[in-house]
Design an enzyme around this catalytic site. Sequence first.
Site, mmCIF file in Angstrom:
data_model
loop_
_atom_site.group_PDB
_atom_site.id
_atom_site.type_symbol
_atom_site.label_atom_id
_atom_site.label_comp_id
_atom_site.label_asym_id
_atom_site.label_seq_id
_atom_site.Cartn_x
_atom_site.Cartn_y
_atom_site.Cartn_z
ATOM 1 N N PHE A 39 0.857 -1.184 0.000
ATOM 2 C CA PHE A 39 0.000 0.000 0.000
ATOM 3 C C PHE A 39 0.893 1.233 0.000
ATOM 4 O O PHE A 39 1.737 1.400 0.898
ATOM 5 C CB PHE A 39 -0.921 -0.024 1.217
ATOM 6 C CG PHE A 39 -1.857 -1.191 1.202
ATOM 7 C CD1 PHE A 39 -3.110 -1.080 0.630
ATOM 8 C CD2 PHE A 39 -1.482 -2.423 1.727
ATOM 9 C CE1 PHE A 39 -3.976 -2.167 0.584
ATOM 10 C CE2 PHE A 39 -2.335 -3.509 1.696
ATOM 11 C CZ PHE A 39 -3.585 -3.383 1.127
ATOM 12 N N ILE A 77 2.421 -1.563 4.460
ATOM 13 C CA ILE A 77 2.149 -0.140 4.296
ATOM 14 C C ILE A 77 3.482 0.587 4.222
ATOM 15 O O ILE A 77 4.350 0.388 5.082
ATOM 16 C CB ILE A 77 1.322 0.389 5.482
ATOM 17 C CG1 ILE A 77 -0.059 -0.252 5.491
ATOM 18 C CG2 ILE A 77 1.220 1.897 5.453
ATOM 19 C CD1 ILE A 77 -0.871 0.082 6.718
ATOM 20 N N CYS A 78 3.655 1.440 3.228
ATOM 21 C CA CYS A 78 4.888 2.215 3.073
ATOM 22 C C CYS A 78 5.067 3.159 4.261
ATOM 23 O O CYS A 78 4.169 3.953 4.581
ATOM 24 C CB CYS A 78 4.831 3.022 1.774
ATOM 25 S SG CYS A 78 6.234 4.138 1.562
ATOM 26 N N VAL A 79 6.219 3.095 4.899
ATOM 27 C CA VAL A 79 6.460 3.878 6.109
ATOM 28 C C VAL A 79 6.412 5.381 5.859
ATOM 29 O O VAL A 79 5.812 6.131 6.642
ATOM 30 C CB VAL A 79 7.777 3.461 6.803
ATOM 31 C CG1 VAL A 79 8.987 3.769 5.935
ATOM 32 C CG2 VAL A 79 7.904 4.135 8.162
ATOM 33 N N ALA A 82 2.871 6.400 5.221
ATOM 34 C CA ALA A 82 2.117 6.244 6.470
ATOM 35 C C ALA A 82 2.376 7.413 7.413
ATOM 36 O O ALA A 82 1.446 7.946 8.021
ATOM 37 C CB ALA A 82 2.482 4.924 7.146
#
Length: 130
Positions: A39, A77-79, A82
């Site tokens: 994501f 989820i891409c840090v 996010a």
Amino acid sequence: MKLTIQVNEGPYQHQASDSAYFFTKAALEKGHEIFRVFFYHDGVNNGTRLTTPPQDDRNVVSRWSELAAEHDLDLVICVAAAQRRGIVDDGEAERNKKDATNIAPGFRISGLGQLVEGGIQSDRLVVFGD
């Protein structure tokens, strides 16, 4: 066939998340392997447990969580995306001195390298959304 799925749009402002979910579900039913679902951009909003749609609407976040539990999917989820959008797990909360978390069950936060690895390890990288 081994697939990595990239979701770039949030759960309610674009059809990309629904399309990605139904594609992933159909691929699993046909016997394909999902290496990872990544994501990115606004797509990280698919991973917040604080989403509370009306009872007569679909719950996109719960759909992803349930599919992950059923098929042992890696929902990443891409840090960076996010952090920009306030999606926080235990590690990020501690590191950034936040007093709460909001990541949905089945999701985890990691770096963009997870997307690159998915592209390398999979036969196809299928992207949903701009």
